[in-house]
Design an enzyme around this catalytic site. Structure first.
Site, PDB file in Angstrom:
ATOM      1  N   GLU A 163       0.821  -1.206   0.000  1.00 49.02           N
ATOM      2  CA  GLU A 163       0.000   0.000   0.000  1.00 49.02           C
ATOM      3  C   GLU A 163       0.859   1.262   0.000  1.00 49.02           C
ATOM      4  O   GLU A 163       1.745   1.437   0.842  1.00 49.02           O
ATOM      5  CB  GLU A 163      -0.911  -0.008   1.241  1.00 49.02           C
ATOM      6  CG  GLU A 163      -1.711   1.259   1.460  1.00 49.02           C
ATOM      7  CD  GLU A 163      -2.775   1.463   0.402  1.00 49.02           C
ATOM      8  OE1 GLU A 163      -2.885   2.597  -0.097  1.00 49.02           O
ATOM      9  OE2 GLU A 163      -3.487   0.487   0.072  1.00 49.02           O
TER      10      GLU A 163
ATOM     11  N   THR B  84      -5.367   2.109  -5.081  1.00 50.68           N
ATOM     12  CA  THR B  84      -5.069   0.682  -4.948  1.00 50.68           C
ATOM     13  C   THR B  84      -5.678  -0.130  -6.078  1.00 50.68           C
ATOM     14  O   THR B  84      -5.034  -1.020  -6.637  1.00 50.68           O
ATOM     15  CB  THR B  84      -5.573   0.164  -3.590  1.00 50.68           C
ATOM     16  OG1 THR B  84      -4.829   0.803  -2.549  1.00 50.68           O
ATOM     17  CG2 THR B  84      -5.402  -1.340  -3.477  1.00 50.68           C
TER      18      THR B  84
ATOM     19  N   HIS C 188      -1.525   2.892   5.421  1.00 47.94           N
ATOM     20  CA  HIS C 188      -2.690   3.637   4.955  1.00 47.94           C
ATOM     21  C   HIS C 188      -3.217   4.432   6.142  1.00 47.94           C
ATOM     22  O   HIS C 188      -3.205   3.953   7.269  1.00 47.94           O
ATOM     23  CB  HIS C 188      -3.769   2.663   4.453  1.00 47.94           C
ATOM     24  CG  HIS C 188      -4.852   3.311   3.639  1.00 47.94           C
ATOM     25  ND1 HIS C 188      -5.690   4.271   4.162  1.00 47.94           N
ATOM     26  CD2 HIS C 188      -5.228   3.144   2.346  1.00 47.94           C
ATOM     27  CE1 HIS C 188      -6.536   4.669   3.219  1.00 47.94           C
ATOM     28  NE2 HIS C 188      -6.280   4.001   2.111  1.00 47.94           N
TER      29      HIS C 188
ATOM     30  N   ASP D 122       1.523  -0.585  -4.882  1.00 47.47           N
ATOM     31  CA  ASP D 122       0.320  -0.446  -5.711  1.00 47.47           C
ATOM     32  C   ASP D 122       0.264   0.933  -6.354  1.00 47.47           C
ATOM     33  O   ASP D 122      -0.168   1.091  -7.489  1.00 47.47           O
ATOM     34  CB  ASP D 122      -0.947  -0.730  -4.895  1.00 47.47           C
ATOM     35  CG  ASP D 122      -1.156   0.229  -3.727  1.00 47.47           C
ATOM     36  OD1 ASP D 122      -0.198   0.921  -3.329  1.00 47.47           O
ATOM     37  OD2 ASP D 122      -2.282   0.282  -3.200  1.00 47.47           O
ATOM     38  N   HIS D 123       0.730   1.959  -5.622  1.00 42.55           N
ATOM     39  CA  HIS D 123       0.793   3.325  -6.144  1.00 42.55           C
ATOM     40  C   HIS D 123       1.604   4.152  -5.171  1.00 42.55           C
ATOM     41  O   HIS D 123       2.048   3.646  -4.126  1.00 42.55           O
ATOM     42  CB  HIS D 123      -0.613   3.923  -6.318  1.00 42.55           C
ATOM     43  CG  HIS D 123      -1.412   3.961  -5.044  1.00 42.55           C
ATOM     44  ND1 HIS D 123      -1.319   4.988  -4.133  1.00 42.55           N
ATOM     45  CD2 HIS D 123      -2.319   3.095  -4.527  1.00 42.55           C
ATOM     46  CE1 HIS D 123      -2.135   4.760  -3.116  1.00 42.55           C
ATOM     47  NE2 HIS D 123      -2.748   3.603  -3.322  1.00 42.55           N
TER      48      HIS D 123
END
Length: 694
Positions: free
Chosen positions: A330, A370, A488, A541-542
């Protein structure tokens, strides 16, 4: 008597219908409206428009109806008033004192907003409880504020719809949804594009004038509050009207016309906004530059040795049936790692693992959420306009990395520490043949810490080992895709694990705790029999943030990625530009898999590989290639930036910078513009025709 009680609704309704009618007339005669309408056409547009507006207004009335339903003097009588005040105080203290209350777990300003709302409620309730002689005056003040908010929202929405139509010639669509998601960029754009202060002062002034008028005409209704019978009639009436409105809009929103302007002007923006929000995609062929479809496909497919959508991958070497663990982390920006110049030492394990891995040092995420990263790693296709395919209706039976492994006899699973129904992940992965292991599979004793996003990554690591041990006993190789959650917001995790407290709620703490959890995972994995026959793919994911000065700030898309397997993968660095969609085709190439591919990503070690990367927001679609960033956007806009590679003094890797001023159209590389359009047009077309299904 009943008609007297609904006077506020009648006045607000007349105001809304009047201002909506004025807006619709402006649209009809707006310069952007290139269609010509006859008198009959105009009457038809206005009649359908008034019907749409009436139905929409009814759907907004229940909020005001609830306000009237809760108006009462009896709740201030003993002992009810003191009990209610006590409950409000307890709720206030719960939010203020309890560290991990439900509001704080959501992060952001949720707790502060809840505190402010409950605090104001306590103040006004106390005043009305202890100062009964001032009750009517206080109630009138609150009523004025309620009406003002209604009127303000009506005026604000009208102005917003005007500016949206002024730019796009359309009512709200997914671009408007995008405006809510990218608030920083949108607010910045508005601040630079319009005289914001005078405009907002005018909006507030207009809202205040009409609020005073409506208030004076209706405040007498608060002198005698509705009794229980009247409240029941009011409630039943609105339930019936809401039902009629929902049914009515089901039909009126389907009224189509051969004239796009007629269809848009007679519509109401709010149902269109709701439709866009729930359908999550933009029609590429309506909003983006297009070329001949055959030409687009030919250009895009020319990058492959066999220039067809369906290609036979036939390596010379025998297949290797190794287990594969794909870990998507994440929000792990590249610049969190020491390998990219970070000096905070918040990823000590990943940095050490990178030294023993095949590391991709110039890799870009396709998006900034995500679901975009999961889409890129699972479908291996460029992003398309709107929301990720994972969240769309037509998201099943696709050609995926999981389907390739499954065809080879692998056990295929998606592992997630939260509830996988979030972001439609469960529906997508189960619909594409994956088994799911998520928070529902945890026993209470297996959870040492959890927040709103799911169990701590360390707990998920233990569950992953448990899952893989069970798979190994079956005798089948396994492919597991694990999505982490701890990095997150609100960035909470168990205390005592790293040197940053778990309740500090810092991004750096979230990153470091995830790094710690991955270290624990690998320490456990090394003790298992299956470890020596397993390949690990670790990738973000990013990035942690996507905000920047341009549509697609490239530094906010660069992510770390590595492939690790002791005794199999030789440590090296791959420095060419590549996309997130290239990672899994590259892995399958390392395993010498033979399969029929519909992946649009490439194995970076083949002679046909073309260094490039796809990056996108919900509406801007970009291609990084040959030292240019080309971006296509709605209303068929094309921008191109020139890129320069410079060495980062803190790191041996290359960083890419670009001139923030786009090239003039005459200076653009037309071949790259054509390549960008070809890639996104072809992908959109194949998805629309279900040609990327299994």
């Amino acid at each position: 008597m009943f008609l007297q009680k609904i006077k506020p609704f009648l006045y607000l309704g007349i105001f809304y219908l009047t201002i909506s009618l004025a807006l619709r007339l402006i649209f009809i005669f707006h310069p952007i409206t290139t269609a010509e309408f006859s008198f009959v056409d105009i009457v038809e547009i206005l009649m359908i428009g008034i019907l749409n507006d009436s139905l929409v207004f009814i759907l907004t009335c229940p909020f005001l109806a609830l306000y009237f339903l809760f108006l009462s003097d009896s709740k201030y009588q003993k002992p009810y008033g003191h009990i209610i005040l006590g409950l409000l105080a307890i709720l206030f203290l719960y939010i203020l004192v309890v560290p991990n209350n439900i509001f704080k777990q959501y992060g952001g300003s949720a707790a502060e907003i809840a505190l402010a709302f409950i605090g104001l409620k306590i103040i006004f309730f106390s005043l009305m409880l202890f100062l009964p002689e001032k009750r009517i005056k206080i109630r009138n003040t609150l009523y004025f504020i309620t009406v003002f908010l209604y009127v303000l929202l009506i005026v604000f929405n009208t102005v917003s719809e005007y500016f949206f139509y002024n730019e796009f010639g359309l009512r709200y669509n997914f671009i408007a949804v995008d405006y809510l998601i990218y608030t920083n960029e949108v607010i910045g754009n508005i601040m630079e594009s319009y005289p914001v202060v005078p405009m907002f002062l005018a909006i507030f002034a207009v809202a205040a004038i009409f609020t005073v008028y409506i208030y004076r005409k209706t405040k007498v209704e608060l002198l005698v509050l509705p009794n229980l019978k009247q409240k029941l009639i009011l409630l039943i009436s609105f339930c019936i009207l809401v039902g009629i409105s929902l049914v009515g809009l089901h039909f009126t929103t389907k009224i189509k016309s051969d004239n796009v302007f007629e269809e848009e002007i007679q519509a109401n923006g709010l149902p269109k906004f709701y439709w866009a929000f729930t359908h999550n995609e933009l029609d590429y062929f309506q909003f983006y530059p297009v070329i001949n479809q055959q030409e687009a496909e030919k250009t895009f497919l020319s990058q492959y040795s066999t220039p067809t959508l369906k290609r036979n991958i036939q390596p010379d070497k025998p297949e290797l049936k190794k287990n594969v663990v794909l870990i998507s982390i994440e929000s792990l920006s590249a610049d969190f790692m020491e390998h990219y110049g970070n000096t905070q030492k918040i990823t000590p394990f990943l940095d050490s693992l990178a030294d023993h891995s095949l590391m991709f040092t110039n890799l870009y995420a396709t998006g900034n959420r995500t679901v975009r990263g999961l889409e890129a790693l699972t479908l291996c296709i460029p992003p398309t306009a709107g929301e990720s395919i994972i969240k769309r209706e037509n998201n099943k039976n696709k050609f995926t990395t999981g389907s390739v492994f499954k065809s080879k006899g692998y056990d295929v699973k998606f592992l997630y520490g939260g509830y996988s129904y979030f972001d439609n992940m469960k529906d997508f992965y189960e619909g594409n043949g994956y088994s799911i292991v998520d928070r529902d599979n945890f026993k209470p004793e297996e959870i040492t810490f959890a927040n709103v996003w799911g169990v701590a990554d360390e707990d998920m690591a233990k569950k992953a080992i448990q899952t893989m041990n069970a798979e190994a006993k079956s005798g089948k190789p396994f492919f597991n895709h694990w999505m982490t959650v701890s990095n997150h917001r609100p960035f909470t995790y168990p205390n005592g694990k790293i040197d940053i407290p778990g309740d500090a709620k810092s991004r750096e703490g979230g990153v470091k705790y995830t790094d710690y959890s991955l270290r624990k995972f690998f320490e456990m994995a090394k003790k298992q029999d299956w470890y020596s026959n397993t390949v690990f793919v670790i990738i973000a994911d990013h990035c942690a943030s996507s905000a920047g000065d341009t549509e697609l700030p490239m530094d906010k898309y660069k992510i770390p990625a590595m492939i690790f397997s002791e005794g199999f993968i030789q440590p090296q660095k791959f420095t060419q530009t590549m996309s997130q969609i290239d990672v899994m085709p590259t892995l399958l190439g390392l395993l010498n898999f033979r399969y029929q591919s519909k992946f649009l990503g490439q194995d970076v070690f083949t002679k046909d590989f073309q260094p490039k990367a796809y990056v996108a927001t919900y509406e801007d679609l970009g291609l990084i290639k040959d030292n240019y960033l080309t971006i296509i956007s709605p209303v068929r806009k094309v921008k191109q930036y020139s890129l320069v590679q410079q060495k980062n003094n803190l790191s041996p890797e290359f960083n890419i910078y670009f001139d923030e001023n786009p090239l003039k159209e005459k200076d653009q590389d037309k071949q790259l513009v054509n390549a960008t359009i070809s890639a996104y047009q072809s992908t959109s077309y194949w998805l629309k025709k279900n040609m990327l299904n299994r």
